[in-house]
Design an enzyme around this catalytic site. Structure first.
Site, mmCIF file in Angstrom:
data_model
loop_
_atom_site.group_PDB
_atom_site.id
_atom_site.type_symbol
_atom_site.label_atom_id
_atom_site.label_comp_id
_atom_site.label_asym_id
_atom_site.label_seq_id
_atom_site.Cartn_x
_atom_site.Cartn_y
_atom_site.Cartn_z
ATOM 1 N N GLY A 64 33.306 37.960 29.856
ATOM 2 C CA GLY A 64 32.552 36.819 30.357
ATOM 3 C C GLY A 64 31.113 37.209 30.580
ATOM 4 O O GLY A 64 30.819 38.362 30.898
ATOM 5 N N GLY A 96 27.295 35.778 35.566
ATOM 6 C CA GLY A 96 27.342 34.517 36.300
ATOM 7 C C GLY A 96 28.490 33.615 35.924
ATOM 8 O O GLY A 96 28.569 32.478 36.396
ATOM 9 N N GLY A 154 31.505 34.032 36.775
ATOM 10 C CA GLY A 154 32.525 34.068 37.816
ATOM 11 C C GLY A 154 33.660 35.011 37.481
ATOM 12 O O GLY A 154 34.749 34.917 38.037
ATOM 13 N N ASP A 170 31.409 48.224 33.301
ATOM 14 C CA ASP A 170 30.266 48.510 34.161
ATOM 15 C C ASP A 170 30.201 49.971 34.598
ATOM 16 O O ASP A 170 29.123 50.466 34.939
ATOM 17 C CB ASP A 170 30.304 47.627 35.422
ATOM 18 C CG ASP A 170 29.743 46.242 35.167
ATOM 19 O OD1 ASP A 170 29.306 45.971 34.031
ATOM 20 O OD2 ASP A 170 29.756 45.426 36.103
#
Length: 215
Positions: free
Chosen positions: A14, A17, A19, A42
């Site tokens: 995704g 932002g 979600g 990440d």
């Protein structure tokens, strides 16, 4: 248990932002301890060193080349083969952050999440189920502004610069082209936790049933 020892691998992608973080937390809550493990893209950013605010603003983290792809794939392979992974947590170039060593244990369900997991074809090929989280641009931008202000102390001007010059171009080039190939698309424009919790509950029930049928 499945027919092979390979875990059931779920990819969750995704844009910024969308979600995705709350979706993931809700999703993980539907599993018992030891049933699932998470590996996040990440934690595989290549260390860019300590940068000034201006350098951080200009540096483009939204490129596949910003990720240590080789190590990312290596650690996923270890988990697939039942080995524990030890990995330093990425601190987003925050010199004040306390860096933790993550212990990522193998489990019957392996979740891989991140912006480029569908773009990295060797990772995409491993996925048994892929979920694409999306939100309309205005909603995603407001979430990004709020997050970067609260969690990282970035000025709104810097957030907007990165959004228009790094985030949106990367989303269009490295994520959006793979949307149609995903097993499921989740539209997340509302900030309504109950809807996401209900949705993740339904998805988990479906996937667990699918695994039982594969026994």
């Amino acid at each position: 248990m499945r027919k092979s020892n390979k875990p059931f691998i779920i990819g969750i992608a995704g844009g910024s932002g969308s979600g995705k973080t709350f979706f993931l937390k809700s999703f993980l809550n539907h599993f018992k301890p030891g049933e699932v493990t998470l590996v996040s893209q990440d934690d595989y950013y290549i260390d860019a060193g300590v940068m000034s605010m201006e350098e951080n603003k200009l540096f483009n983290f939204d490129l596949p080349s910003a990720i240590d792809h080789k190590q990312f794939v290596h650690d996923i392979s270890k988990l697939v083969h039942g080995e524990i992974v030890y990995k330093k947590e990425y601190n987003f170039n925050n010199p004040l952050a306390v860096v933790k060593t993550l212990e990522i244990k193998p489990a019957p369900v392996l979740i891989i999440e991140g912006l480029f997991i569908l773009h990295f074809q060797d990772i995409a090929a491993l996925l048994d189920h892929s979920i694409f989280i999306e939100a309309k641009g205005s909603v995603a931008l407001q979430r990004r502004i709020s997050r970067d202000d609260i969690e990282r102390g970035y000025p709104k001007e810097d957030v907007l610069y990165k959004w228009h010059n790094h985030v949106v171009p990367a989303y269009k080039e490295y994520l959006l082209p793979y949307k149609s190939s995903c097993h499921r698309i989740v539209v997340n424009n509302d900030n309504t936790p109950e809807k996401i919790i209900e949705l993740t509950d339904a998805i988990c029930r479906e996937l667990k049933l699918q695994q039982l049928n594969n026994c």
